[in-house]
Design an enzyme around this catalytic site. Structure first.
Site, PDB file in Angstrom:
ATOM      1  CG  ASP A 161      -1.830   1.191   1.331  1.00 42.70           C
ATOM      2  OD1 ASP A 161      -1.607   2.183   0.597  1.00 42.70           O
ATOM      3  OD2 ASP A 161      -2.769   1.149   2.143  1.00 42.70           O
ATOM      4  CG  ASN A 206      -0.093   3.718 -12.932  1.00 41.71           C
ATOM      5  OD1 ASN A 206      -0.697   4.417 -13.739  1.00 41.71           O
ATOM      6  ND2 ASN A 206      -0.592   2.573 -12.482  1.00 41.71           N
ATOM      7  CE1 TYR A 233      -7.619  10.467 -10.047  1.00 38.17           C
ATOM      8  CE2 TYR A 233      -8.559  12.100 -11.531  1.00 38.17           C
ATOM      9  CZ  TYR A 233      -7.774  10.993 -11.314  1.00 38.17           C
ATOM     10  OH  TYR A 233      -7.141  10.392 -12.377  1.00 38.17           O
TER      11      TYR A 233
END
Length: 251
Positions: free
Chosen positions: A62, A89, A156
């Site tokens: 993680d 990524n 985001y």
């Protein structure tokens, strides 16, 4: 674009863009480090990479947890002795807006994975990249400069804008060491990111909204990542490359 004997870390490489990039690097001869959380999906990607001749290193991690992020770098150096390319990524989004009572919960989760993790991994990777005169490719999004859905996935958008600015800043800093840093900003790409969210957005609606009436495929983005990581892009740093089927033209 040969990456023979190059060592490449791709975070979030169990599926989607990351998996496509891992496979593309492996096909070009790289020693690939696959990073993700889904062991079954990572094994699938690893098996495909190995079919090109080299067994990848698979690291379950993680990236938002510092000790697990550090283990990615440590395991890579222990296995291969060097690092040539870091592809940041791994990313995610959760539907949330600033008026929601639980906004900060989603905000912290998104920022930790999409922004803090790339910053920390970059910090850890820098000494090794300086040694190899390597480079970093950060996977951002057209969300960094668009506001079309910002009200519903605001965290985001913030995270990707931050990633872009971080990338440019660190590119300037590392240029003196011959280390390049670049950004790939896709528009909608057909991955499982929507399956991993609780939103109602679908790929068909995305495709209809683009001037080219299509969404991207992971391999298209992987091709761009490989170009930027290769010697063909040796004069490119601090730059953002957009692949969005024209989405920003209408946003």
């Amino acid at each position: 674009m040969s990456f023979v004997n190059k060592v490449v870390i791709v975070t979030g490489s169990s599926s989607g863009i990351g998996a496509a990039a891992a496979l593309a690097f492996a096909k070009e001869g790289a020693n690939v480090v696959i990073v993700g959380r889904n062991e079954e999906k990572m094994k699938n990607v690893s098996d495909k990479c190995e079919s090109f001749g080299k067994k990848p290193l698979v690291v379950k991690a993680d990236v938002s947890k510092d000790d697990e992020a550090k283990n990615i770098i440590d395991a890579t150096i222990n296995r291969f002795g060097k690092l040539d390319v870091l592809v940041n990524n791994a990313g995610m989004f959760v539907p949330n807006d600033i008026t929601s009572d639980n906004f900060m919960d989603g905000y912290d989760r998104v920022m930790n994975i999409n922004l803090r993790a790339p910053v920390y991994l970059t910090h850890l990777a820098i000494p090794h990249l300086i040694t190899t005169k390597g480079n970093i490719v950060n996977i951002s999004s057209i969300a960094a400069t668009s506001t079309s859905l910002a009200s519903t996935i605001l965290s985001y958008y913030i995270s990707k804008a931050g990633l872009n600015h971080f990338s440019r800043g660190v590119a300037l800093k590392l240029a003196e060491n011959g280390v390049r840093v670049n950004i790939v900003s896709p528009g909608p790409v057909r991955t499982d990111i929507l399956d991993n969210s609780s939103g109602s957005i679908n790929w068909d609606s995305f495709a209809e909204s683009t001037p080219l009436k299509r969404v991207g495929e992971p391999q298209e983005i992987a091709d761009l990542i490989l170009f930027l990581a290769s010697d063909k892009a040796k004069g490119i740093t601090g730059s953002e490359f957009v692949s969005d089927n024209g989405s920003l033209l209408v946003q």
